[in-house]
Design a protein around this motif. Structure first.
Motif, short mmCIF file in Angstrom:
data_model
loop_
_atom_site.label_atom_id
_atom_site.label_comp_id
_atom_site.label_asym_id
_atom_site.label_seq_id
_atom_site.Cartn_x
_atom_site.Cartn_y
_atom_site.Cartn_z
N LEU A 8 0.85 -1.18 0.00
CA LEU A 8 0.00 0.00 0.00
C LEU A 8 0.89 1.24 0.00
O LEU A 8 2.01 1.20 0.49
CB LEU A 8 -0.89 -0.01 1.24
CG LEU A 8 -1.98 -1.09 1.28
CD1 LEU A 8 -2.70 -1.07 2.62
CD2 LEU A 8 -2.98 -0.88 0.15
N PRO A 9 0.40 2.37 -0.51
CA PRO A 9 -0.96 2.62 -1.04
C PRO A 9 -1.12 2.29 -2.52
O PRO A 9 -2.17 2.51 -3.09
CB PRO A 9 -1.14 4.11 -0.81
CG PRO A 9 0.24 4.67 -0.96
CD PRO A 9 1.18 3.64 -0.44
N GLU A 10 -0.06 1.78 -3.18
CA GLU A 10 -0.16 1.51 -4.61
C GLU A 10 -1.24 0.48 -4.92
O GLU A 10 -2.03 0.65 -5.85
CB GLU A 10 1.19 1.02 -5.13
CG GLU A 10 1.19 0.69 -6.62
CD GLU A 10 2.50 0.09 -7.07
OE1 GLU A 10 2.66 -0.11 -8.28
OE2 GLU A 10 3.36 -0.18 -6.20
N ALA A 11 -1.31 -0.61 -4.14
CA ALA A 11 -2.24 -1.69 -4.43
C ALA A 11 -3.69 -1.28 -4.25
O ALA A 11 -4.60 -1.89 -4.84
CB ALA A 11 -1.93 -2.90 -3.54
N ALA A 12 -3.94 -0.27 -3.44
CA ALA A 12 -5.33 0.12 -3.15
C ALA A 12 -6.04 0.69 -4.37
O ALA A 12 -7.28 0.75 -4.38
CB ALA A 12 -5.36 1.14 -2.02
#
Length: 1251
Positions: free
Chosen positions: A611-615
């Protein structure tokens, strides 16, 4: 050998008339007289037994020069009868009619299994005895055999022939070695009946050794033994203290005195090439009395070692003082006339000496040897690490055999026992579970390390191992390496002088190696053969790199005399240090399993997509990012470190190289020196040992995670598969050629594992490789006459090149002159097709090299001419200038040509040249195929370029897989190399190894393409050639991005693709916040997908955001695009504020603003006066956003020559009342990588709000 009988007919029954037996010196007691010996026989069964006994005695026990002796036969029968009836059995027969006589030759010839015989035992006695072998062993089977023979310590007839301290049972048919408990020296040379004994034959495959006997009970003499009378006059003796003082006064004036005392020390029996000896020590009843050593080295006296018993008192007659080479002091030694007898106080008297001879020498006599001095220096350097072993006596029972050739056993289930530091050849034969031992002066070592956890008892040459009782267990099946490896272990002790911790580790390592490689890969006797200075064994060569570091070869031999005699005692076992296990040799199967286990244990989706990329990723994006990942394990990641070991073979199915042992195989990728590829096929079949390698695990996952919230749930992983292979350089490997004669079959018959050493007859032809195509599955037409079914795609590859000369025939060990061709100056191009098992040569063929194609067998005309069997279209061959197309046969072999005669041919570089950077990135380049070297920056799985689905033979649909490689081009004198994307689609990429981030790769004949956004990218073709130049670095060093001014990006030429810049946000161009369906990416107002079920059954939504900023740094302006979590940083919001903002957007589902001037124009369905819209418009024009930042970015468009840079344009500015006209550089287009606040922000800016 149950039921063995020596039967004769009744006509052969003889009367022993006038017969004598001078061998046993009893002819005077049995005067010749004519009488029958068996006039009391009444039963035919007894008569037959007695006839057999008579014949046995005549053939086996009577000297060949004498006639049969009836008295000897009668004495033998009486002796057997006495033992048979010794248990007081009431039987109908007074003779053991069920027993038969057996000779030494009968046992050697017919008895191939261990057995025992107990003449005086009943069945219940044997059953009670056999129960002692349970539950872990099998008792020795019982045979009903009667054994007689002469007990002797000589193999020959002479008194001094072949005397080395061993015991034998001898008769007229042969000699058998034996072991006996509590030997009485008066028994030697006499005929005995052995009532209880066991026979252990040699292993079936071992032709160098013979079987031996274990004599359990006291032997019964056939003739009465003569008891030596006590001396009439007391023997004058010297006691130990007097004898020790006498040696200090130079040469003793007493000629061959007699020594008397208690046996307080007994060394091992040492056998060298020159002589054999042992040392006994006599002392007094009190420990305070000094001990005096006596060396026994007369061959006929070595058997005393078996008769001596600790703590008993003895008299040694006729000793003399001698000087021993390598030892300073004089010592007592026995003479040929010396005798050993028990000490009887009434039969001895102390010899009176002059008082001057009895004064003690004030100076110490014993000085350490040179080896001790050097060892003391070594121990001084390791004072903190070394420990002292404890010297003690111990009695126990062997409970296990750890490693028989290495002399390692288990004692009492709790201790280790090492007998390797003394010669124990005779004792090795009887050592098995159940044997009881008494250990004199044995060393106790604790916490030795090296993989050994229990305390170890180890015997040096000073101590002795005394046999107390034999084992009733049947010996286990001895493996071949347990016989062939004994000499190698002796080499480690006696020539390499290994300490016990290192020796235990070496023994364990050799056992691991033998289990890995023998007998199917290598033969035991070759792998564990005796090492000589010019021919070390393979096993020793594999351990040499470590042994040379931890224990360098000594300059001098082991001084056994000093080891036994020196006080204080010093030997290789006296000092030791705990050993940290250097490494181990795991089987390739276990190494592969462990690698896969670690790969999946470390597979954490949340760590791969933090996170926060995967969110903000949709389900498809999320699963694509997780589809491929990799893990690299180094030897140091294991404890202990792992060493890669196996025989190098080439797969005839998939073309890659692999290491193989008995457990399985491990694919591998090899590099030669100076970044050169592996080119020599002679390496196939060699033994490869690697300490420095990379174990690569590529993880392929098929998952169906709905969103980032479910990443911790493993149920969404549908399928996972790991690909494990090793990659290493030949400079870090030890390559040991293995003679073909010692190889069994390293691979199945369909996979030739090694190159032949050279055919006796055959043909060959040289060719130069100009290009090699990719290894992939292709369709080829079946040869004529085969099945008419549709061909199945098989792995294959093609090579284009040129013939160098004509066909050559085998002449002796070389090749004859080439046959003349039509036009010698014409370039004879050829197209070679490799499929079937010939794909095993794929790893060795490389452009620019010359190879010899060998066709074994009788000469065949035009064997290297075109065959047309592959149905290759002739038109492409004509365009390429190839005159022939040849299919390489499976039985043909390949050799790298190193002849100096072909240097002129290689002076012309016929390999494809590397494409220049200008041609690669320009639009007017006519080259659609490019060649370059690059470093791989990243590797991801992506959507296919063309055609999302494909048909499979079974009418199933599957997604076409595609790999995207981001690479940095290697160019000369370029500080910032250009970046490029390379796409590899099925079926090309599954067969490629080593395409990992950080690796340097050479690509040849990639297809160059240009995207609609004018970006240059490349695609793999079937003709693409790939060569790994270097592996990924073991340690990744994070290099900070360069800091630039934005104007530098407008100059062209060498500009970084990624960089940082300190700039100021001038304005916001656009902002978009939205919630989309994680499955179909449709809008999700109120958190619900607008597509109704069943079109979309998932109600999971994810947030997405984008913002476009105008920034400037005083030199130029740039339009920056920020996506997802970077938008929060651009707006200056902390995580809690950003989360709250996204929740407000969830209601409408989408908010989009576009700023064209001072105000904002709303592009969503919301009205301008809504609070959310007003907040975003106010925020985007506030100092919280329009502030100084440090921007990390990359160019939206990769550097290319396709779209030239825009020239500066004229722009009018109004400065008060005066208009200004100036040239303004075009705006750059950048993608945001990160935004952070400057360390010293300007007073005009505002930092991000704190929560």
């Amino acid at each position: 050998m149950a039921g063995l009988r020596l039967k004769v007919s009744s006509s052969e029954l003889l009367c022993f008339d006038h017969c004598t037996c001078p061998l046993f010196l009893y002819s005077a007691k049995f005067p010749g007289q004519s009488r029958r010996c068996f006039n009391w026989i009444h039963f035919p069964q007894e008569q037959a037994w007695l006839e057999a006994a008579q014949t046995f005695v005549q053939k086996t026990l009577c000297p060949s020069s004498e006639e049969s002796n009836g008295q000897l036969t009668q004495l033998v029968i009486d002796c057997v009868k006495t033992v048979w009836l010794s248990q007081g059995r009431n039987q109908d027969f007074t003779l053991p009619l069920s027993y038969s006589f057996v000779s030494a030759q009968d046992l050697r010839t017919h008895q191939h299994h261990p057995c025992c015989s107990h003449l005086s035992w009943s069945s219940s006695d044997y059953q009670a005895w056999a129960k002692k072998a349970e539950p872990n062993g099998t008792p020795l089977p019982r045979e009903q055999l009667i054994l007689l023979g002469t007990l002797t310590d000589s193999l020959g007839d002479s008194e001094q022939d072949c005397r080395n301290g061993s015991l034998y049972v001898k008769d007229n048919t042969g000699v058998l070695g034996c072991e006996l408990i509590d030997l009485d020296l008066s028994w030697l040379g006499h005929l005995f009946l052995f009532p209880s004994w066991s026979y252990l034959p040699p292993a079936k495959w071992n032709f160098s050794e013979e079987g031996h006997l274990e004599l359990w009970a006291t032997p019964v003499p056939v003739f009465p033994l003569t008891i030596s009378p006590d001396p009439l006059v007391p023997i004058p003796v010297l006691y130990p203290e007097t004898a020790s003082r006498l040696l200090t006064h130079g040469k003793p004036r007493v000629t061959q005195p007699n020594l008397a005392g208690n046996l307080v020390g007994l060394s091992a029996l040492v056998r060298s090439q020159k002589k054999a000896y042992f040392i006994l020590s006599l002392g007094g009843s009190s420990p305070a009395v000094s001990r005096v050593p006596v060396i026994v080295q007369i061959p006929g006296q070595l058997v005393w070692h078996r008769a001596l018993q600790p703590d008993k008192a003895y008299v040694l007659t006729g000793v003399r003082a001698s000087k021993i080479r390598g030892y300073r002091d004089r010592v007592w030694t026995t003479s040929p006339s010396s005798r050993l007898m028990l000490l009887k106080p009434e039969c001895v008297r102390e010899l009176e000496l002059e008082e001057s001879l009895l004064k003690a020498d004030p100076t110490p006599l014993t000085v350490p040897s040179s080896s001790q001095d050097s060892s003391s220096q070594d121990t001084g350097r390791q004072k903190d690490l070394d420990r002292d072993s404890t010297l003690l006596h111990y009695g126990g029972t062997v409970t296990g055999v750890v490693n028989e050739p290495a002399g390692l056993y288990e004692l009492d289930g709790q201790l280790g026992l090492c007998l390797a530091y003394q010669q124990f050849h005779s004792l090795r034969r009887v050592m098995r579970p159940g044997v009881s031992l008494k250990l004199l002066d044995v060393h106790l070592l604790q916490s030795v390390g090296g993989g050994t956890k229990r305390p170890v008892l180890a015997t040096c040459c000073r101590g002795a191992v005394l046999l107390q009782s034999f084992s009733c267990q049947k010996p286990g099946n001895q493996c071949s390496h347990q016989a062939h490896g004994a000499s190698l272990y002796e080499h480690l002790i006696w020539e390499r002088h290994l300490g016990l911790p290192l020796y235990l580790w070496a023994a364990k390592a050799l056992e691991e190696l033998a289990c890995k490689l023998c007998p199917h890969m290598l033969r035991h006797y070759q792998f564990l053969q005796h090492s000589s200075p010019g021919s070390p064994s393979l096993g020793l060569q594999l351990l040499a790199p470590t042994l040379d570091v931890l224990a360098p070869p000594p300059s001098t031999g082991r001084k056994v005399f000093s080891e036994i005699l020196t006080e204080p005692h010093h030997c290789p076992l006296q000092k030791y240090a705990r050993l940290q296990t250097p490494y181990c040799f795991p089987t390739l199967a276990s190494l592969r399993e462990e690698a896969e286990r670690r790969a999946w244990a470390s597979f954490e989706p949340k760590a791969l997509l933090p996170l926060p990329e995967a969110a903000h990723l949709t389900s498809c994006q999320l699963n694509h990012r997780l589809a491929w990942s990799w893990l690299c394990l180094l030897p140091s990641a294991f404890h202990p470190a792992q060493v890669l070991l196996g025989v190098l073979v080439a797969s005839s199915h998939k073309g890659y190289l692999q290491l193989r042992d008995q457990s399985g195989s491990l694919p591998c990728l090899l590099l030669a020196e100076n970044q050169q590829p592996l080119m020599d096929p002679q390496l196939i079949g060699c033994l490869v040992r690697v300490e420095k390698f990379q174990l690569v695990i590529e993880r392929n996952v098929r998952s169906a995670f709905p969103s980032w919230k479910e990443l911790s749930e493993a149920d969404f992983i549908r399928k996972r598969q790991a690909r494990v292979y090793a990659q290493f350089s030949l400079t870090d490997a030890l390559i040991l050629p293995v003679p073909r004669a010692i190889l069994y079959s390293a691979t199945p018959p369909t996979e030739p594992h090694c190159c032949p050493e050279g055919p006796h007859e055959g043909q060959s032809r040289l060719f130069l490789v100009s290009h090699k195509e990719a290894l992939m599955k292709r369709n080829f037409c079946a040869p004529p006459g085969t099945s008419s079914e549709a061909p199945t795609p098989t792995f294959s590859f093609c090579v284009s090149g040129s013939w160098l000369g004509g066909t050559q025939r085998k002449e002796g060990t070389g090749w004859g002159p080439p046959e003349p061709q039509g036009d010698e100056n014409e370039d004879q191009k050829v197209f070679l097709i490799f499929f079937g098992s010939s794909v095993r040569w794929f790893a060795f063929l490389h452009p620019g090299q010359v190879y010899r194609l060998v066709a074994p067998g009788p000469p065949t005309p035009a064997v290297f001419e075109a065959d047309g069997s592959a149905c290759r279209s002739q038109r492409p061959l004509e365009l390429a200038g190839c005159v022939s197309c040849l299919t390489v046969q499976n039985e043909w072999t390949l050799e790298l040509e190193r002849s100096p005669d072909i240097t002129d041919e290689l002076s012309v570089n016929k390999a494809l040249p590397e494409s220049s950077l200008t041609n690669l990135l320009s639009s007017n380049s006519a080259d659609s195929l490019v060649t370059f070297s690059a470093e791989i920056l990243s590797r991801t799985l992506c959507e296919p370029l063309v055609g999302p689905v494909r048909k499979k033979p079974a009418n199933t649909r599957a997604m076409r897989r595609c790999v995207k490689l981001a690479v940095a081009l290697e160019t000369a004198d370029c500080e910032f190399p250009p970046h490029l994307d390379i796409y590899i689609e099925d079926p090309l990429w599954p067969s490629l190894q080593g395409l990992l981030p950080g690796a340097r790769v050479h690509f040849s004949q990639l297809e160059r393409r240009v995207s609609r956004s004018h970006n240059v990218y490349c695609c793999f073709r079937s003709s693409t050639y790939v060569r790994i130049l270097s592996f990924p670095p073991e340690t990744t060093i994070s290099v900070p991005l360069p800091t630039v001014h934005l104007a530098e990006l407008l100059k062209g030429g060498q500009t970084p693709f990624q960089a940082t810049a300190s700039c100021h946000i001038v304005s916001v161009f656009s902002l978009q916040l939205r919630w989309v369906c994680a499955h179909c990416t449709s809008p999700c107002p109120q958190g619900r997908c607008i597509l109704q079920s069943p079109a979309c059954s998932t109600q999971t939504s994810v947030s997405q955001a984008s913002i476009r900023l105008l920034v400037e740094d005083g030199t130029a302006t740039a339009l920056v695009t920020c996506n997802h979590h970077h938008v929060a940083a651009a707006l200056g919001l902390c995580p809690s504020e950003w989360t709250a903002l996204l929740e407000l957007v969830r209601g409408p589902g989408r908010v989009a603003l576009q700023f064209t001037g001072p105000g904002a124009q709303l592009e969503s369905s919301a009205t301008d006066d809504e609070p959310l819209t007003l907040f975003l418009r106010t925020l985007c024009t506030s100092p919280c956003v329009l502030r100084p930042i440090v921007l990390a970015f990359e160019l939206e468009r990769k550097p290319s020559k396709i779209t030239p840079l825009e020239p500066p344009r004229l722009q009018r500015f109004q400065c008060g009342e005066h208009p200004l006209l100036t040239r303004v550089n075009p705006r750059l287009r950048l993608s945001c990588l990160s935004i952070r606040e400057p360390e010293h922000p300007s007073s005009l800016g505002a930092s991000a709000s704190s929560c």
